[in-house]
Motif scaffolding. Sequence first.
Motif, PDB file in Angstrom:
ATOM      1  N   VAL A  13       0.844  -1.188   0.000  1.00  0.00           N
ATOM      2  CA  VAL A  13       0.000   0.000   0.000  1.00  0.00           C
ATOM      3  C   VAL A  13       0.879   1.237   0.000  1.00  0.00           C
ATOM      4  O   VAL A  13       1.763   1.386   0.849  1.00  0.00           O
ATOM      5  CB  VAL A  13      -0.942   0.024   1.222  1.00  0.00           C
ATOM      6  N   SER A  14       0.646   2.130  -0.950  1.00  0.00           N
ATOM      7  CA  SER A  14       1.368   3.398  -0.997  1.00  0.00           C
ATOM      8  C   SER A  14       0.361   4.549  -0.982  1.00  0.00           C
ATOM      9  O   SER A  14      -0.806   4.373  -1.320  1.00  0.00           O
ATOM     10  CB  SER A  14       2.241   3.481  -2.262  1.00  0.00           C
ATOM     11  N   THR A  15       0.828   5.716  -0.540  1.00  0.00           N
ATOM     12  CA  THR A  15      -0.066   6.870  -0.418  1.00  0.00           C
ATOM     13  C   THR A  15       0.531   8.084  -1.138  1.00  0.00           C
ATOM     14  O   THR A  15       1.752   8.227  -1.240  1.00  0.00           O
ATOM     15  CB  THR A  15      -0.302   7.231   1.062  1.00  0.00           C
ATOM     16  N   ARG A  16      -0.352   8.944  -1.621  1.00  0.00           N
ATOM     17  CA  ARG A  16       0.041  10.196  -2.269  1.00  0.00           C
ATOM     18  C   ARG A  16      -0.938  11.288  -1.853  1.00  0.00           C
ATOM     19  O   ARG A  16      -2.120  11.040  -1.698  1.00  0.00           O
ATOM     20  CB  ARG A  16       0.017  10.057  -3.802  1.00  0.00           C
ATOM     21  N   GLY A  17      -0.422  12.478  -1.702  1.00  0.00           N
ATOM     22  CA  GLY A  17      -1.278  13.612  -1.363  1.00  0.00           C
ATOM     23  C   GLY A  17      -1.729  13.627   0.080  1.00  0.00           C
ATOM     24  O   GLY A  17      -2.833  14.115   0.374  1.00  0.00           O
ATOM     25  N   GLU A  18      -0.901  13.130   0.995  1.00  0.00           N
ATOM     26  CA  GLU A  18      -1.295  13.091   2.411  1.00  0.00           C
ATOM     27  C   GLU A  18      -1.472  14.478   3.008  1.00  0.00           C
ATOM     28  O   GLU A  18      -2.117  14.641   4.037  1.00  0.00           O
ATOM     29  CB  GLU A  18      -0.258  12.314   3.225  1.00  0.00           C
ATOM     30  N   GLU A  19      -0.886  15.503   2.365  1.00  0.00           N
ATOM     31  CA  GLU A  19      -0.986  16.857   2.896  1.00  0.00           C
ATOM     32  C   GLU A  19      -2.316  17.532   2.557  1.00  0.00           C
ATOM     33  O   GLU A  19      -2.646  18.597   3.083  1.00  0.00           O
ATOM     34  CB  GLU A  19       0.166  17.722   2.361  1.00  0.00           C
ATOM     35  N   VAL A  20      -3.108  16.928   1.676  1.00  0.00           N
ATOM     36  CA  VAL A  20      -4.401  17.506   1.296  1.00  0.00           C
ATOM     37  C   VAL A  20      -5.305  17.563   2.516  1.00  0.00           C
ATOM     38  O   VAL A  20      -5.365  16.618   3.314  1.00  0.00           O
ATOM     39  CB  VAL A  20      -5.055  16.675   0.170  1.00  0.00           C
ATOM     40  N   GLU A  21      -6.036  18.669   2.654  1.00  0.00           N
ATOM     41  CA  GLU A  21      -6.874  18.877   3.839  1.00  0.00           C
ATOM     42  C   GLU A  21      -8.357  18.845   3.504  1.00  0.00           C
ATOM     43  O   GLU A  21      -8.777  19.262   2.419  1.00  0.00           O
ATOM     44  CB  GLU A  21      -6.532  20.215   4.502  1.00  0.00           C
ATOM     45  N   LEU A  22      -9.130  18.364   4.473  1.00  0.00           N
ATOM     46  CA  LEU A  22     -10.573  18.294   4.357  1.00  0.00           C
ATOM     47  C   LEU A  22     -11.215  18.822   5.633  1.00  0.00           C
ATOM     48  O   LEU A  22     -10.602  18.793   6.714  1.00  0.00           O
ATOM     49  CB  LEU A  22     -11.019  16.842   4.154  1.00  0.00           C
ATOM     50  N   ASP A  23     -12.460  19.280   5.504  1.00  0.00           N
ATOM     51  CA  ASP A  23     -13.228  19.683   6.671  1.00  0.00           C
ATOM     52  C   ASP A  23     -13.357  18.485   7.623  1.00  0.00           C
ATOM     53  O   ASP A  23     -13.597  17.356   7.195  1.00  0.00           O
ATOM     54  CB  ASP A  23     -14.620  20.154   6.228  1.00  0.00           C
ATOM     55  N   THR A  24     -13.199  18.738   8.926  1.00  0.00           N
ATOM     56  CA  THR A  24     -13.241  17.660   9.919  1.00  0.00           C
ATOM     57  C   THR A  24     -14.539  16.861   9.839  1.00  0.00           C
ATOM     58  O   THR A  24     -14.538  15.629   9.964  1.00  0.00           O
ATOM     59  CB  THR A  24     -13.097  18.247  11.331  1.00  0.00           C
ATOM     60  N   ALA A  25     -15.666  17.556   9.615  1.00  0.00           N
ATOM     61  CA  ALA A  25     -16.950  16.853   9.541  1.00  0.00           C
ATOM     62  C   ALA A  25     -16.973  15.872   8.382  1.00  0.00           C
ATOM     63  O   ALA A  25     -17.528  14.770   8.497  1.00  0.00           O
ATOM     64  CB  ALA A  25     -18.089  17.867   9.412  1.00  0.00           C
ATOM     65  N   ILE A  26     -16.359  16.248   7.256  1.00  0.00           N
ATOM     66  CA  ILE A  26     -16.327  15.349   6.099  1.00  0.00           C
ATOM     67  C   ILE A  26     -15.381  14.187   6.346  1.00  0.00           C
ATOM     68  O   ILE A  26     -15.676  13.040   6.001  1.00  0.00           O
ATOM     69  CB  ILE A  26     -15.927  16.122   4.828  1.00  0.00           C
ATOM     70  N   LEU A  27     -14.230  14.471   6.967  1.00  0.00           N
ATOM     71  CA  LEU A  27     -13.295  13.397   7.298  1.00  0.00           C
ATOM     72  C   LEU A  27     -13.962  12.337   8.170  1.00  0.00           C
ATOM     73  O   LEU A  27     -13.820  11.138   7.928  1.00  0.00           O
ATOM     74  CB  LEU A  27     -12.078  13.965   8.023  1.00  0.00           C
ATOM     75  N   ASP A  28     -14.692  12.790   9.186  1.00  0.00           N
ATOM     76  CA  ASP A  28     -15.381  11.840  10.060  1.00  0.00           C
ATOM     77  C   ASP A  28     -16.459  11.077   9.294  1.00  0.00           C
ATOM     78  O   ASP A  28     -16.704   9.895   9.565  1.00  0.00           O
ATOM     79  CB  ASP A  28     -16.006  12.571  11.244  1.00  0.00           C
ATOM     80  N   GLY A  29     -17.115  11.754   8.330  1.00  0.00           N
ATOM     81  CA  GLY A  29     -18.203  11.122   7.597  1.00  0.00           C
ATOM     82  C   GLY A  29     -17.763  10.080   6.582  1.00  0.00           C
ATOM     83  O   GLY A  29     -18.520   9.165   6.263  1.00  0.00           O
ATOM     84  N   ILE A  30     -16.533  10.211   6.050  1.00  0.00           N
ATOM     85  CA  ILE A  30     -16.090   9.278   5.001  1.00  0.00           C
ATOM     86  C   ILE A  30     -15.235   8.142   5.543  1.00  0.00           C
ATOM     87  O   ILE A  30     -14.891   7.225   4.784  1.00  0.00           O
ATOM     88  CB  ILE A  30     -15.309  10.013   3.899  1.00  0.00           C
ATOM     89  N   ARG A  31     -14.890   8.190   6.811  1.00  0.00           N
ATOM     90  CA  ARG A  31     -13.976   7.168   7.349  1.00  0.00           C
ATOM     91  C   ARG A  31     -14.540   5.759   7.163  1.00  0.00           C
ATOM     92  O   ARG A  31     -13.878   4.872   6.591  1.00  0.00           O
ATOM     93  CB  ARG A  31     -13.711   7.447   8.829  1.00  0.00           C
ATOM     94  N   ILE A  32     -15.742   5.515   7.642  1.00  0.00           N
ATOM     95  CA  ILE A  32     -16.316   4.159   7.580  1.00  0.00           C
ATOM     96  C   ILE A  32     -16.570   3.720   6.139  1.00  0.00           C
ATOM     97  O   ILE A  32     -16.192   2.596   5.763  1.00  0.00           O
ATOM     98  CB  ILE A  32     -17.603   4.090   8.436  1.00  0.00           C
ATOM     99  N   PRO A  33     -17.204   4.553   5.271  1.00  0.00           N
ATOM    100  CA  PRO A  33     -17.388   4.095   3.890  1.00  0.00           C
ATOM    101  C   PRO A  33     -16.081   3.841   3.152  1.00  0.00           C
ATOM    102  O   PRO A  33     -15.993   2.905   2.349  1.00  0.00           O
ATOM    103  CB  PRO A  33     -18.195   5.226   3.237  1.00  0.00           C
ATOM    104  N   LEU A  34     -15.015   4.629   3.412  1.00  0.00           N
ATOM    105  CA  LEU A  34     -13.738   4.383   2.745  1.00  0.00           C
ATOM    106  C   LEU A  34     -13.088   3.100   3.250  1.00  0.00           C
ATOM    107  O   LEU A  34     -12.412   2.399   2.486  1.00  0.00           O
ATOM    108  CB  LEU A  34     -12.801   5.573   2.946  1.00  0.00           C
TER     109      LEU A  34
END
Length: 555
Positions: A98-119
């Motif tokens: 597993v590799s990652t790209r764009g880790e510095e990209v930022e999102l609204d906290t509410a959206i981050l919490d909302g997409i965790r389980i579906p992702l």
Amino acid sequence: MDTGKTSDTGMLPVKVELLNTLMDLAGELVLGRNQMLQGIGRQDMKSIEAAGHRIDMITSEFQEVVMKTRMQSVAGLFRGLKNRAVETAAALDMSVEVSTRGEEVELDTAILDGIRIPLEALTEYCIRFLLDSADQRAEAGKPSSPGLVLKASNEAGQIVVSLADDGCGRFSQPLPEAAEAEIESIGGRIETDSRSGVGSEIRVKLPLTLAIIPSQIASVGREKYAIPQANLEELIRIPANQVKERIEKVGAADVVRLRGELLPVLNLSEMLGIPRYYIDPGTGDPRRERRRNIADRRSLKRPEEGEPFVSGPEDAQEFTERGARDRRRHPSSALNIAVVFAGSYRYGLVIDTLHDAEEIVVKPLGRHLKHYRAWAGATIMGDGNVALILDILNLAQMGGLALRREGDSTSGKNEAVSGKNAVVVFKNGESEYFAVPFDSVARIERVRTTAIEVVGNRKVTQYRGGSLPLYELSGMVNVAPLPQREVHEVIVFREGDMEFGLMATPPVDTVETELVLDEGALKQKGVKGTVIINGRTTLLIDVKVMAGYFLPKLE
């Protein structure tokens, strides 16, 4: 440690420079207020306008900085997804890189919490269904361990989080419905792409924030509504004298042809039960709209059921004379359509008036309004009135639109033709039922038998200033010829720059259903197989084969 998750105390770390900037802006806002009050006291319009302009600039900057305090990078989210991928692979006796790209990209906290389980669910889906076996990888010359890339990027004002693998390149199982529903509930949508033997990609498009969103303001009747720009593709204005031509009927559904594609249309006023008004061209006064159809498709003589669409020269003259005084052809009767999309839906939404685009502050609905699915929230407009924010996804579902998904397929003799499908169902005789995909149909017309001519052993009818070739299924498929009737339904198809009509026995209807295709039963040239629709065995026509069979006969 950045976990990408709001702490249990509801607090977030905020950079000191952001707090300092907020303090500076607060001071500027106080100065702008004082300038405004002094101008009002002196009744100096020049000073008031200058103060208003200054406050507007400070407010925009203030808003931007405040939003930054709610932003977090996706680094913590990616760490959690990486762990889920490794754990899922281990449970299947696999290993995954597993590799990652764009880790510095930022999102609204509410959206981050909302997409965790579906992702997390989508990550597990990738490991279980999209990666190929060790033998398949060796045969294809791929590295022994499959790879998964987690990537975040900022594209056109949206954040895109993608999961890309180097596996089989085939979506053999439908995506988790719960994951799609959760992502769509926060204004996101999922797109998929795949290349056989190369790999697949799942792209999740997300808004930057849920608190303040750019929106298109529109009105229906005397009510204003906000359409989120994230769901808005384009705006169409159809002149009044073109409405009857541009808005077509497929069964009972209204559709508009947009750059060669048939787009379903929903009437917002009808769905929400809002009275509509039109401007009387004679008096200029607003009057209650009593027509129920988007386009009044009545002919001049108000034909009964079975009347043809072909009119004579005397009808054309009457139409021209009446057009000058018909308010349905007046410029004020132009049709405004917002082309919107959400999740797997794309459709046109008919509204009365378009206003300016604005950034709106999203307010939650009160408990007494929670059961109204058409609204995603509310906002307070500059004039103090409340405008409701439309939920584009729920409106599509309320309108019964067909769900279009990519990559949904199953193998085997009985094949689901990508979940819910919209098809046009018709009869060849009294008991032979056929269907074609809704997307392949250009329009449906009604033709009187007396209007059909035979030119060079081919049936044609005068149609939109030209000639439309007509065919029967009996010319290609082993079925009985059409029975003699005074009027035939004609399903019009377009292939390239050519059109042809398929004659059918009414009624012709549009049905949304899950098609399970049996390729072994009654299959023949031009027929993919049989499906069960409304309890009847129905032959599914292969439109490309049919076009390839009939169109060469035109040359």
